[in-house]
Each structure stands twice: as structure tokens, then as C-alpha cells.
Scaffold this motif. Structure first.
Motif, PDB file in Angstrom:
ATOM      1  N   ALA A  77       0.835  -1.218   0.000  1.00  0.00           N
ATOM      2  CA  ALA A  77       0.000   0.000   0.000  1.00  0.00           C
ATOM      3  C   ALA A  77       0.861   1.256   0.000  1.00  0.00           C
ATOM      4  O   ALA A  77       0.534   2.252  -0.642  1.00  0.00           O
ATOM      5  N   GLY A  78       1.985   1.215   0.721  1.00  0.00           N
ATOM      6  CA  GLY A  78       2.881   2.365   0.746  1.00  0.00           C
ATOM      7  C   GLY A  78       3.825   2.399  -0.435  1.00  0.00           C
ATOM      8  O   GLY A  78       4.107   3.460  -0.993  1.00  0.00           O
ATOM      9  N   GLU A  79       4.311   1.224  -0.822  1.00  0.00           N
ATOM     10  CA  GLU A  79       5.299   1.163  -1.910  1.00  0.00           C
ATOM     11  C   GLU A  79       4.681   1.506  -3.263  1.00  0.00           C
ATOM     12  O   GLU A  79       5.290   2.182  -4.078  1.00  0.00           O
ATOM     13  N   TYR A  80       3.500   0.969  -3.503  1.00  0.00           N
ATOM     14  CA  TYR A  80       2.863   1.127  -4.814  1.00  0.00           C
ATOM     15  C   TYR A  80       1.589   1.945  -4.638  1.00  0.00           C
ATOM     16  O   TYR A  80       0.513   1.395  -4.384  1.00  0.00           O
ATOM     17  N   ASP A  81       1.732   3.262  -4.763  1.00  0.00           N
ATOM     18  CA  ASP A  81       0.572   4.089  -4.434  1.00  0.00           C
ATOM     19  C   ASP A  81      -0.432   4.208  -5.578  1.00  0.00           C
ATOM     20  O   ASP A  81      -1.386   4.980  -5.481  1.00  0.00           O
ATOM     21  N   ASN A  82      -0.247   3.447  -6.649  1.00  0.00           N
ATOM     22  CA  ASN A  82      -1.265   3.449  -7.722  1.00  0.00           C
ATOM     23  C   ASN A  82      -1.906   2.062  -7.891  1.00  0.00           C
ATOM     24  O   ASN A  82      -2.520   1.789  -8.915  1.00  0.00           O
TER      25      ASN A  82
END
Lengths: 429, 128
Positions: free
Chosen positions: A414-419
């Protein structure tokens, strides 16, 4: 009959069925697909031989004919979704300064041709960029986090003939050399039904299929493409110096000079990237060397909670003699990838592209499987202007331990890949 | 510290904070290690990722123990092409991730909505 022998018999029966039943890949455009197959066959055969004779390459995941045919099918499926979403107004609307949006004008024949050609660089015998190393012996990265390579005083990339015994170098430069192989065979691609301009586009798409190899870390950022074409130009120069009687060229202006062509090429490149990562696998999948890789899943410590723990006592064998795979990275990759049995991409009810990954056994090697899923997420990260849903489906449900690990995986993602939003079956419960 | 973005989806809430004053990765790691000392925060593991340079078989991510010493932590980041750090653990027994995007100079907190940590209390406690 033991389980391993049983799996081999099933695999042989499937292959025989495909050959005798005429189920081999014909393509959406059979004539051009067959012609491209004829162009690339020797290169894919050679890539298998190179891997077979290399300790690092032997257990590398398959990148030969069977793989590129699967990528062609999957890429065309992704293209359907891109076209539908762009036409529906939910994808490709975010063009800004220095950026190029996705287009619905995908040329499916060209896409299929590029997908079938995208891994020929694994045959070796090509060229390599020279990593730019820092004082600490680590490869330098630019402001976007991309690995940097040496340039001359005029800013031109330095390239050298690659060393086939260095499998890492062949692998790292394979997208560049796939592009060069297309340009070398320009006349053959034209005979296969593509225009000369389309040959440049196919070369560009082959180059871009690997973000680390091409430098295209953001598919919609024009400067990434420009840098990527600088790499192709430098390699074309090196090739022409070495082959004065067989000159090749790359006309980047075909793409950079026309935004409509550029946008279509970006859409096709995205389709290939997602098609490429959508590797449907199975027990005893084939490696790049052509040998089967057997993962004894009973030897995985499914409750370890980490990759290192899961593979600590794992037994993975390769080839008819059952040689042990000892490389930790290979163990992790095969334990994870052979647990991902199906991938598809479609447009969801919210208009987003949904990438659905089917995991065979939710409780088997969850950490290794999550690392394989991370490869899929990484491809969507290259399109930061768009939102995606990644839906994970489990053929056999997760036990409570694995379920919590998958939840932790999602917390981190959720934090690493915000899209990207990850969706699990239990979200609906 | 300035919140640059808040992202909520069906499963998680993430708040990103700009930390321009932390000018290099060592400083960011040092800040994460300070955060790690927070009472009621239990870090189980730390994941170092190179998201920008994943190749065909992924990148060489590294997982460190939650109590790894700062020198080893900084050294591992220096030796690898790390762009994102994720510390996974619990705050008052609820799952949280404290992450850092090294290139963007951002620190972020993620909570799980199905087992919700008090993100407002947590961000105050760690002075974000």
C-alpha cells in the motif's frame, strides 16, 4: 509411479496433444506470426543452448519460443483492455508536460510481432552497456532511481561486445539486443508484412519490455524513451562499425516525431510488459535451458514467514538427472512462480484495469509467491498516472498463517505502490 | 512535518510526510531507527527494496530483522540499490508499516483498516 514421473507423463501428453491436435500457437495474424517465428527461431534455439551451458542460466525461467507465444496471447488480451478503458475514458487521460498518454489505436499485428520478438536478445552475441560505478563499487543511479551507464565525452553511451559466459550481462542487456536483432532483420520483417516504420516501432517495443534494461521506468515520460533510444543509437553505431557490409539503422523520429504513433507505441509496450509478467506456470515448468524444474513442495517450510526460511530445506531439481538447484534466487523464483498458474487482465466495473493472478495454493510458499507477485506490481508502478486493481485469487485457500502474511504483504505494498489496490477473496466476506 | 499525501483504499490508509531536512539515506535510516524506539511499537522485520530496477526475476530485496543495529542497516542500504524501506510491525498490537521512499525524501505510515491502529496518536508519538 511416483508424483514426479506422473507429472512428466502429463506434460508429455499435453505437448503431444498440442502438436498432433494442431494447437500450437497460430497467432491472431497467422501469416506474419509464422514469418516472425521463422526469423526468431534460431535465436531462441541459441538462447536455450547458451543457458544450458551456463550455471546461472540453466535454471533461469523460460524466455524462449513457448514463453513469447504466451506473451503474445496475453499482450493481445491486455491490448483489448487498454482499448476498452481508453475508449471508456478511464485510462490514458493524464497527459502533461513531457508526458505521452496511452492511446486506443493499438496495432494488434505489430503488437503480436513485437511480443514474439521481444526476448531474442537472450541468445547472446550482442552488445552490452557499461555500468557506471561509484567510488563505493556500487552502480550509480540517477534522480529517478534508474541505474546509470558510462557515456563518452559527447554524452554517447559506451557499448562493448557482450560476454556470453557472463549470463548476467546477457540477461541485463537482452532487451537492447532484442531491439538490435529486429533492426538487423529489417528486410525480413518487411517481408513478413510490416512497414519499415513499423520495424522501428517493433524494435522500440522490444527494447522497452524490460524497465531495467531499457531505462524506461515510467512508460509515459518522454525523456525515458529518449534515453532509451540513445542506448539503441549507440549500439547501432557499434554494430555498424563491426559490420561495414551490413549496415543497420534505427529511425527514432518515426516515434518521437509523431505523438499519435508515440502514444500507440506506449500502449503496445505496456501491453507487452503486462503480457510478459503474466506467466501462467505449472509444476515442472520448463527453464530457459529447456529442462524441467521440479519443486518438491513438501520440502518447503510454509510456516517460516520469510523467503529465506521457506527455501532453507527446499529440494528443487532440474533436468533428467535431477541435478539439485542450489542458487537461492532460483529456488525462490521457482517456488513462487510455479505457484502462479493463471493471469488475466480486464476492465473492472470501476473502469480500472484489473490484473487477476491465480495462486494455486495459498498456503504454499507464501513469501516466495508474494515476491513473484511483486514482479507484477512493479510493472504497474511504471504507469504512475493510472490506478490499477490487482486481484489475487487462490485455487486452494490460505490457512490463517498465510492469510496474515498476505495481509502484511498488502500493508507493505500500500505504501510502496501508491497506484495499486490489492484485492483478496476474503475482502468480500 | 508536512503531510504530502493521504491515500485510503478499501484495505489500508497511508499518510506520506515530506522530510526534506533528511538529506541522505543515512539520515533517513537514523530517523527510522529513532522511530523504532517508540514505546508500544514492535518492529518484526525491515524490508529493503529496489523497486525501480526490478528485472525479469525480480531484484535483490533484503529482509532484515526488526532489531538490526543501525550500522548494519545503513551499510546494507549503501551496498544495494535500495529505494524503499518498509518497517513492518505493530503499534499497540495493531499492524503498521513505517516506510521511507529514499529518492522522494518521504516517510510514510500505513495502517490496516480491518485492524486499525490509531494513526493520529501514532504520528504524534513519532513526531511526524
Amino acid at each position: 509411479m511416483n508424483k514426479k514421473t506422473g507429472c512428466k507423463i502429463v506434460a508429455v501428453v499435453i505437448v503431444l496433444f498440442m502438436i498432433l491436435g494442431g494447437c500450437a500457437y497460430r497467432g491472431e495474424f497467422p501469416k506474419s506470426a509464422k514469418a516472425v517465428r521463422n526469423i526468431t527461431k534460431t535465436l531462441y534455439d541459441n538462447s536455450g543452448i547458451l543457458a544450458l551451458n551456463n550455471e546461472d542460466g540453466r535454471a533461469f525461467t523460460d524466455h524462449k519460443q513457448g514463453h513469447v507465444e504466451m506473451v503474445a496471447e496475453k499482450s493481445l488480451e491486455v491490448a483489448d483492455s487498454v482499448t476498452k478503458a481508453v475508449n471508456g475514458g478511464t485510462f490514458g487521460n493524464s497527459r502533461g508536460d513531457g508526458r505521452i498518454a496511452f492511446s486506443a489505436n493499438i496495432d494488434r499485428k505489430r503488437l503480436e510481432g513485437a511480443a514474439l520478438s521481444h526476448d531474442t536478445g537472450m541468445a547472446g552475441g550482442g552488445y552490452a552497456l557499461s555500468p557506471l560505478m561509484g567510488d563505493n563499487g556500487k552502480q550509480l543511479k540517477d534522480d529517478f532511481g534508474r541505474k546509470m551507464f558510462e557515456k563518452d565525452e559527447n554524452g554517447k553511451y559506451l557499448v562493448h561486445p557482450e560476454d556470453n559466459s557472463n549470463f548476467g550481462e546477457v540477461r541485463d542487456n537482452h532487451s537492447l539486443n532484442s531491439a538490435i536483432n529486429v533492426l538487423i532483420n529489417r528486410d525480413e520483417y518487411i517481408k513478413a508484412g510490416f512497414s519499415s516504420e513499423e520495424v522501428d516501432i517493433i524494435a522500440s517495443e522490444c527494447m522497452a519490455h524490460s524497465k531495467s534494461g531499457s531505462g524506461v521506468s515510467d512508460l509515459n515520460r518522454k525523456s525515458d524513451w529518449s534515453d532509451s533510444y540513445d542506448r539503441i543509437d549507440a549500439t547501432v553505431s557499434a554494430y555498424n562499425e563491426d559490420h561495414p557490409d551490413a549496415q543497420i539503422f534505427f529511425d527514432r523520429n518515426v516515434i518521437e516525431g509523431d505523438d499519435d504513433v508515440f502514444a500507440a507505441m506506449v500502449s503496445e509496450s505496456f501491453a507487452i510488459r503486462i503480457g510478459d509478467v503474466s506467466r501462467d506456470s505449472w509444476p515442472d515448468a520448463e527453464a530457459q535451458s529447456g529442462e524441467t524444474v521440479h519443486v518438491d513442495r513438501l520440502t518447503i517450510n510454509n510456516q517460516a514467514g520469510s523467503i529465506e526460511g521457506e527455501i532453507e530445506n527446499i529440494v528443487i531439481t532440474i533436468g533428467d538427472k535431477g541435478d539439485l538447484v542450489t542458487n537461492a534466487k532460483s529456488k525462490q523464483v521457482h517456488a513462487g512462480e510455479q505457484n502462479i498458474i493463471k493471469n488475466r487482465t480486464y476492465v473492472g466495473s470501476n473502469g480500472r484495469l484489473v490484473h487477476e493472478i491465480t495462486v494455486n495454493d495459498g498456503s504454499s510458499a507464501p513469501a516466495c509467491t508474494q515476491e513473484a507477485i511483486n514482479d507484477h506490481l512493479g510493472e504497474f508502478k511504471c504507469v504512475p498516472d493510472e490506478m490499477f486493481d490487482v486481484s489475487i485469487v487462490f485455487k486452494k485457500d490460505c490457512d490463517d498463517f498465510s492469510k496474515e502474511l498476505y495481509e502484511q504483504f498488502r500493508d507493505i505494498a500500500a505504501g510502496e505502490y501508491d497506484n495499486i489496490d490489492i484485492i483478496y477473496p476474503w475482502d468480500k466476506e | 512535518m508536512e503531510i504530502v499525501k493521504e491515500r485510503r483504499n478499501a484495505s489500508n490508509l497511508t499518510r506520506y510526510y515530506r522530510v526534506d531536512e533528511l538529506t541522505d539515506s543515512d539520515a533517513m535510516i537514523s530517523r527510522l531507527c529513532d522511530i523504532r524506539k517508540t514505546e508500544n511499537l514492535n518492529i518484526s522485520y525491515i524490508l529493503l527494496s529496489d523497486l525501480m530496477n526490478r528485472s525479469d526475476e525480480g531484484s535483490d530485496n533484503l529482509r532484515l530483522s526488526g532489531n538490526v543495529d543501525i550500522e548494519e542497516f545503513q551499510n546494507e542500504v549503501r551496498q544495494r540499490n535500495i529505494d524503499v524501506i518498509s518497517m513492518n510491525g505493530t503499534y499497540k498490537d495493531k499492524p503498521v508499516v513505517i516506510g521511507a521512499k529514499l529518492l522522494r525524501r518521504e516517510i510514510y505510515i500505513t495502517i490496516r483498516l480491518s485492524n486499525k491502529a490509531d494513526i493520529d496518536a501514532f504520528e504524534k508519538e513519532i513526531k511526524l
